[in-house]
Design a protein around this motif. Structure first.
Motif, mmCIF file in Angstrom:
data_model
loop_
_atom_site.group_PDB
_atom_site.id
_atom_site.type_symbol
_atom_site.label_atom_id
_atom_site.label_comp_id
_atom_site.label_asym_id
_atom_site.label_seq_id
_atom_site.Cartn_x
_atom_site.Cartn_y
_atom_site.Cartn_z
ATOM 1 N N TRP A 179 0.815 -1.213 0.000
ATOM 2 C CA TRP A 179 0.000 0.000 0.000
ATOM 3 C C TRP A 179 0.851 1.266 0.000
ATOM 4 N N GLN A 180 2.097 1.183 0.492
ATOM 5 C CA GLN A 180 2.943 2.376 0.561
ATOM 6 C C GLN A 180 3.214 2.971 -0.825
ATOM 7 N N SER A 181 3.282 2.123 -1.839
ATOM 8 C CA SER A 181 3.558 2.629 -3.189
ATOM 9 C C SER A 181 2.398 3.456 -3.731
ATOM 10 N N LEU A 182 1.235 3.397 -3.077
ATOM 11 C CA LEU A 182 0.066 4.152 -3.527
ATOM 12 C C LEU A 182 -0.018 5.542 -2.889
ATOM 13 N N LEU A 183 0.861 5.832 -1.932
ATOM 14 C CA LEU A 183 0.792 7.128 -1.252
ATOM 15 C C LEU A 183 0.984 8.324 -2.195
ATOM 16 N N PRO A 184 1.895 8.288 -3.164
ATOM 17 C CA PRO A 184 1.978 9.427 -4.092
ATOM 18 C C PRO A 184 0.694 9.629 -4.904
ATOM 19 N N LEU A 185 0.049 8.542 -5.282
ATOM 20 C CA LEU A 185 -1.225 8.618 -5.998
ATOM 21 C C LEU A 185 -2.285 9.282 -5.119
ATOM 22 N N VAL A 186 -2.352 8.875 -3.860
ATOM 23 C CA VAL A 186 -3.315 9.452 -2.916
ATOM 24 C C VAL A 186 -3.030 10.942 -2.729
ATOM 25 N N ARG A 187 -1.771 11.305 -2.620
ATOM 26 C CA ARG A 187 -1.399 12.712 -2.442
ATOM 27 C C ARG A 187 -1.843 13.555 -3.642
ATOM 28 N N ARG A 188 -1.569 13.078 -4.855
ATOM 29 C CA ARG A 188 -1.981 13.814 -6.055
ATOM 30 C C ARG A 188 -3.500 13.971 -6.113
ATOM 31 N N ALA A 189 -4.219 12.890 -5.803
ATOM 32 C CA ALA A 189 -5.683 12.935 -5.832
ATOM 33 C C ALA A 189 -6.216 13.891 -4.763
ATOM 34 N N ALA A 190 -5.595 13.888 -3.581
ATOM 35 C CA ALA A 190 -6.026 14.782 -2.502
ATOM 36 C C ALA A 190 -5.829 16.243 -2.901
ATOM 37 N N ILE A 191 -4.728 16.532 -3.536
ATOM 38 C CA ILE A 191 -4.472 17.911 -3.975
ATOM 39 C C ILE A 191 -5.524 18.344 -4.995
ATOM 40 N N ARG A 192 -5.830 17.468 -5.949
ATOM 41 C CA ARG A 192 -6.858 17.814 -6.949
ATOM 42 C C ARG A 192 -8.212 18.055 -6.287
ATOM 43 N N LEU A 193 -8.589 17.187 -5.367
ATOM 44 C CA LEU A 193 -9.874 17.344 -4.678
ATOM 45 C C LEU A 193 -9.903 18.630 -3.847
ATOM 46 N N ALA A 194 -8.801 18.938 -3.188
ATOM 47 C CA ALA A 194 -8.742 20.158 -2.373
ATOM 48 C C ALA A 194 -8.811 21.402 -3.258
ATOM 49 N N GLU A 195 -8.136 21.357 -4.399
ATOM 50 C CA GLU A 195 -8.175 22.498 -5.314
ATOM 51 C C GLU A 195 -9.577 22.740 -5.864
ATOM 52 N N SER A 196 -10.370 21.669 -5.964
ATOM 53 C CA SER A 196 -11.741 21.816 -6.470
ATOM 54 C C SER A 196 -12.742 22.088 -5.344
ATOM 55 N N GLY A 197 -12.273 22.163 -4.095
ATOM 56 C CA GLY A 197 -13.155 22.463 -2.966
ATOM 57 C C GLY A 197 -13.898 21.273 -2.401
ATOM 58 N N ARG A 198 -13.572 20.064 -2.840
ATOM 59 C CA ARG A 198 -14.281 18.871 -2.375
ATOM 60 C C ARG A 198 -13.605 18.198 -1.188
ATOM 61 N N LEU A 199 -12.439 18.712 -0.760
ATOM 62 C CA LEU A 199 -11.671 18.104 0.316
ATOM 63 C C LEU A 199 -10.885 19.198 1.024
ATOM 64 N N VAL A 200 -10.603 18.972 2.300
ATOM 65 C CA VAL A 200 -9.731 19.867 3.059
ATOM 66 C C VAL A 200 -8.504 19.062 3.459
ATOM 67 N N ILE A 201 -7.333 19.641 3.234
ATOM 68 C CA ILE A 201 -6.091 19.019 3.661
ATOM 69 C C ILE A 201 -5.642 19.732 4.930
ATOM 70 N N TYR A 202 -5.364 18.943 5.970
ATOM 71 C CA TYR A 202 -4.966 19.490 7.263
ATOM 72 C C TYR A 202 -3.504 19.169 7.546
ATOM 73 N N ARG A 203 -2.838 20.119 8.172
ATOM 74 C CA ARG A 203 -1.491 19.910 8.689
ATOM 75 C C ARG A 203 -1.485 20.485 10.092
ATOM 76 N N LYS A 204 -1.138 19.662 11.051
ATOM 77 C CA LYS A 204 -1.159 20.063 12.467
ATOM 78 C C LYS A 204 -2.530 20.592 12.868
ATOM 79 N N GLY A 205 -3.585 19.969 12.318
ATOM 80 C CA GLY A 205 -4.946 20.307 12.689
ATOM 81 C C GLY A 205 -5.533 21.532 12.022
ATOM 82 N N LYS A 206 -4.753 22.174 11.147
ATOM 83 C CA LYS A 206 -5.245 23.381 10.484
ATOM 84 C C LYS A 206 -5.285 23.173 8.976
#
Length: 96
Positions: A50-77
């Protein structure tokens, strides 16, 4: 036994599958405010790698966040997806 290499390597999930997995895992009733990207990668994996899928998840998360469908948190913010670095978590946008 010439096709043993194809049996060992499962097809990689698509970008769309990664986006759907993020939304599904983050939207589970037991998810809480945010989920770790590792949880999403494990849900996508068909084997132990599953570790090899982390870059894929990161790219997808960025796309979703850019479209407003997801929030990415770092240190709770919430963080700007363009400035994403280091450890992060994923959550659905607040419902008003």
């Amino acid at each position: 036994m010439s096709d043993s290499s194809t049996g060992e390597r499962a097809a990689r999930p698509s970008e769309e599958a990664a986006e759907a997995a993020i939304l599904a895992v983050a939207g589970r009733p037991d998810a809480g405010r945010s989920v770790a990207p590792e949880e999403v990668a494990r849900s996508l994996a068909t084997g132990p790698d599953w570790q090899s899928l982390l870059p894929l998840v990161r790219r997808a998360a960025i796309r979703l966040a850019e479209s407003g469908r997801l929030v990415i948190y770092r240190k709770g913010k919430p963080v700007d997806p363009a400035d994403l670095r280091g450890v992060y978590r994923l959550g659905l946008p607040p419902q008003d």
